[in-house]
Design a protein around this motif. Structure first.
Motif: not given
Length: 131
Positions: A1-5
């Motif tokens: 999720m963090r990488r996507k953000m």
């Protein structure tokens, strides 16, 4: 999720840079939806001609009578822009594909193409050297 953000944030930055490059070069203000503003190829063709006059010989532009260009005319503008980029020396690996512009998919790739176009050395004016 963090990488996507993180990826999304980078994409927004790249699109902001694309907007800034075009607006500062052409002295225009683009609407909030940069993809929609570039989709018909008109702004991109004007940018190529700003870098090197007459690099795009003909540009289909909307008129008051027909405010929206047909898909065929949009495609022609986009193809003319990409052809001008090639002729001016934008490396093949920096060129986006027509669908990146026409379908508003891949604005980051469009940004890479525009940046490569702006980074080209400016052509020397030859008409002055003959005087």
């Amino acid at each position: 999720m963090r990488r996507k953000m993180e990826h999304l944030r980078e994409e927004i930055e790249q699109i902001g840079l694309l907007r800034q490059n075009i607006e500062s070069r052409l002295k225009v203000l683009l609407p909030d939806d940069v993809g929609a503003a570039l989709m018909d190829g008109v702004v991109l063709c004007h940018l190529a001609n700003h870098i090197c006059p007459r690099s795009v010989a003909s540009i289909h532009v909307p008129s008051p009578a027909v405010p929206k260009l047909s898909m065929a005319k949009c495609r022609r503008n986009v193809e003319n822009f990409l052809e001008a980029c090639k002729k001016l020396g934008v490396p093949q690996d920096k060129l986006c594909l027509p669908h990146h512009i026409l379908e508003e998919r891949g604005l980051v790739r469009v940004g890479v193409t525009v940046q490569a176009l702006l980074d080209l050395p400016t052509p020397k004016s030859t008409h002055l050297s003959s005087v």
